[in-house]
Scaffold this active site. Structure first.
Site, mmCIF file in Angstrom:
data_model
loop_
_atom_site.group_PDB
_atom_site.id
_atom_site.type_symbol
_atom_site.label_atom_id
_atom_site.label_comp_id
_atom_site.label_asym_id
_atom_site.label_seq_id
_atom_site.Cartn_x
_atom_site.Cartn_y
_atom_site.Cartn_z
ATOM 1 C CE LYS A 107 10.354 -6.995 11.636
ATOM 2 N NZ LYS A 107 10.795 -6.507 10.281
ATOM 3 C CD GLU A 161 12.755 -2.825 4.325
ATOM 4 O OE1 GLU A 161 12.096 -3.056 3.298
ATOM 5 O OE2 GLU A 161 12.384 -3.145 5.456
ATOM 6 C CD1 TRP A 219 1.393 -6.567 16.138
ATOM 7 C CD2 TRP A 219 2.637 -6.014 14.356
ATOM 8 N NE1 TRP A 219 2.275 -7.592 15.911
ATOM 9 C CE2 TRP A 219 3.062 -7.274 14.820
ATOM 10 C CE3 TRP A 219 3.280 -5.458 13.246
ATOM 11 C CZ2 TRP A 219 4.086 -7.997 14.217
ATOM 12 C CZ3 TRP A 219 4.302 -6.182 12.653
ATOM 13 C CH2 TRP A 219 4.695 -7.424 13.133
ATOM 14 N NE ARG A 259 8.042 -11.342 13.692
ATOM 15 C CZ ARG A 259 6.895 -10.904 13.150
ATOM 16 N NH1 ARG A 259 5.740 -11.229 13.678
ATOM 17 N NH2 ARG A 259 6.910 -10.129 12.091
ATOM 18 C CG ASP A 274 12.577 -7.542 4.685
ATOM 19 O OD1 ASP A 274 12.573 -6.441 5.257
ATOM 20 O OD2 ASP A 274 12.118 -7.699 3.544
HETATM 21 P P1 ITT Z 1 12.227 -3.155 10.227
HETATM 22 O O1 ITT Z 1 12.762 -1.898 10.836
HETATM 23 O O2 ITT Z 1 12.549 -4.386 11.031
HETATM 24 O O3 ITT Z 1 12.529 -3.313 8.758
HETATM 25 P P2 ITT Z 1 9.437 -2.982 9.320
HETATM 26 O O4 ITT Z 1 8.137 -2.793 10.054
HETATM 27 O O5 ITT Z 1 9.746 -2.008 8.217
HETATM 28 O O6 ITT Z 1 10.607 -3.014 10.402
HETATM 29 P P3 ITT Z 1 9.463 -5.114 7.350
HETATM 30 O O7 ITT Z 1 10.284 -4.354 6.391
HETATM 31 O O8 ITT Z 1 9.800 -6.529 7.604
HETATM 32 O O9 ITT Z 1 9.468 -4.450 8.813
HETATM 33 O O10 ITT Z 1 7.985 -4.840 6.923
HETATM 34 C C1 ITT Z 1 7.025 -5.709 6.678
HETATM 35 C C2 ITT Z 1 5.689 -5.107 7.051
HETATM 36 O O11 ITT Z 1 4.803 -6.212 7.071
HETATM 37 C C3 ITT Z 1 5.651 -4.487 8.458
HETATM 38 O O12 ITT Z 1 5.813 -3.115 8.461
HETATM 39 C C4 ITT Z 1 4.252 -4.846 8.935
HETATM 40 O O13 ITT Z 1 3.347 -3.846 8.530
HETATM 41 C C5 ITT Z 1 3.960 -6.115 8.180
HETATM 42 N N1 ITT Z 1 4.144 -7.304 9.027
HETATM 43 C C6 ITT Z 1 5.240 -8.088 9.143
HETATM 44 N N2 ITT Z 1 5.040 -9.082 10.013
HETATM 45 C C7 ITT Z 1 3.781 -8.918 10.468
HETATM 46 C C8 ITT Z 1 2.983 -9.597 11.394
HETATM 47 O O14 ITT Z 1 3.404 -10.653 12.074
HETATM 48 N N3 ITT Z 1 1.762 -9.139 11.596
HETATM 49 C C9 ITT Z 1 1.287 -8.075 10.946
HETATM 50 N N4 ITT Z 1 1.965 -7.366 10.064
HETATM 51 C C10 ITT Z 1 3.209 -7.775 9.821
#
Ligand code: ITT
Length: 190
Positions: free
Chosen positions: A22, A46, A147, A174, A75
């Site tokens: 991210k 979270e 990913w 994003r 998020d």
């Molecule tokens: P934080 O520490 O920033 O919370 P996270 O990976 O847990 O990291 P989120 O809670 O926002 O982030 O989780 C959303 C999930 O959605 C994330 O783990 C990814 O698996 C998926 N995701 C989010 N944006 C994505 C993208 O652009 N491409 C693919 N998968 C994505």
């Protein structure tokens, strides 16, 4: 005499996340808008909520407590129509448990889905959030190397998954949220 013009500098801006993917995408996007983004790697709790915005706002406050600098958190969630929006706010947990193959087993003929991103900024005084979405469908198989849900999400008007697209960063949830954030941030702080 040579006069040196000193451009006003925006103060340090951090992206707090446990997810380097991210950050890498956010950094690339904000570079284009002239904003230098640094990484603050951390695990944020979270809260349980159906609202990505509430989760993001809470994460931004936690992140500020830790890094003590203006901070962005994000998020995200993937919302699948035939699953009534699941996994939505639980996307991270669901990815870690059943993964893309598990999702493909759950989806029926209606493959419509959307990716939602909330970017939340907090600097102790100001709290602002920016939301965007990208509509699309869930692919029938895992396609491409990327990913998270990238290998199973096909954005509208495309035949390829995010993982197969070179221009994901120009059309993603994003990108859209960060674009909204940038225009607000540059107006407010420059
Ligand atoms: P934080 O520490 O920033 O919370 P996270 O990976 O847990 O990291 P989120 O809670 O926002 O982030 O989780 C959303 C999930 O959605 C994330 O783990 C990814 O698996 C998926 N995701 C989010 N944006 C994505 C993208 O652009 N491409 C693919 N998968 C994505």
């Amino acid at each position: 005499m040579k006069v040196e013009v000193v451009m006003p500098q925006l103060s340090d801006l951090f992206f707090a996340s446990s997810n380097i993917n991210k950050y890498k995408e956010a950094k690339k996007i904000l570079d284009e808008f002239g904003i230098n983004l640094k990484f603050f790697k951390c695990d944020l709790l979270e809260i349980q909520s159906n609202s990505l915005k509430e989760i993001a706002k809470n994460k931004a406050e936690q992140a500020f407590q830790q890094c003590k600098k203006p901070v962005l958190v994000e998020d995200d969630g993937i919302f699948i129509d035939s699953l009534k929006g699941f996994p939505g706010p639980y996307s991270s947990y669901v990815f870690k448990t059943i993964g893309n193959k598990g999702i493909l087993k759950l989806v029926n003929q209606n493959r419509r889905a959307k990716f939602v991103s909330i970017i939340s900024f907090y600097d102790k005084k100001i709290h602002e959030s920016f939301e965007s979405k990208v509509n699309g469908i869930i692919s029938k198989t895992v396609n491409g190397i990327g990913w998270g849900y990238d290998p199973i999400f096909i954005p509208s008007k495309s035949k390829r998954t995010f993982a197969q697209l070179k221009n994901k960063n120009e059309i993603s949830h994003r990108y859209k949220s960060l674009k909204k954030f940038s225009s607000w941030y540059l107006r407010k702080f420059e």
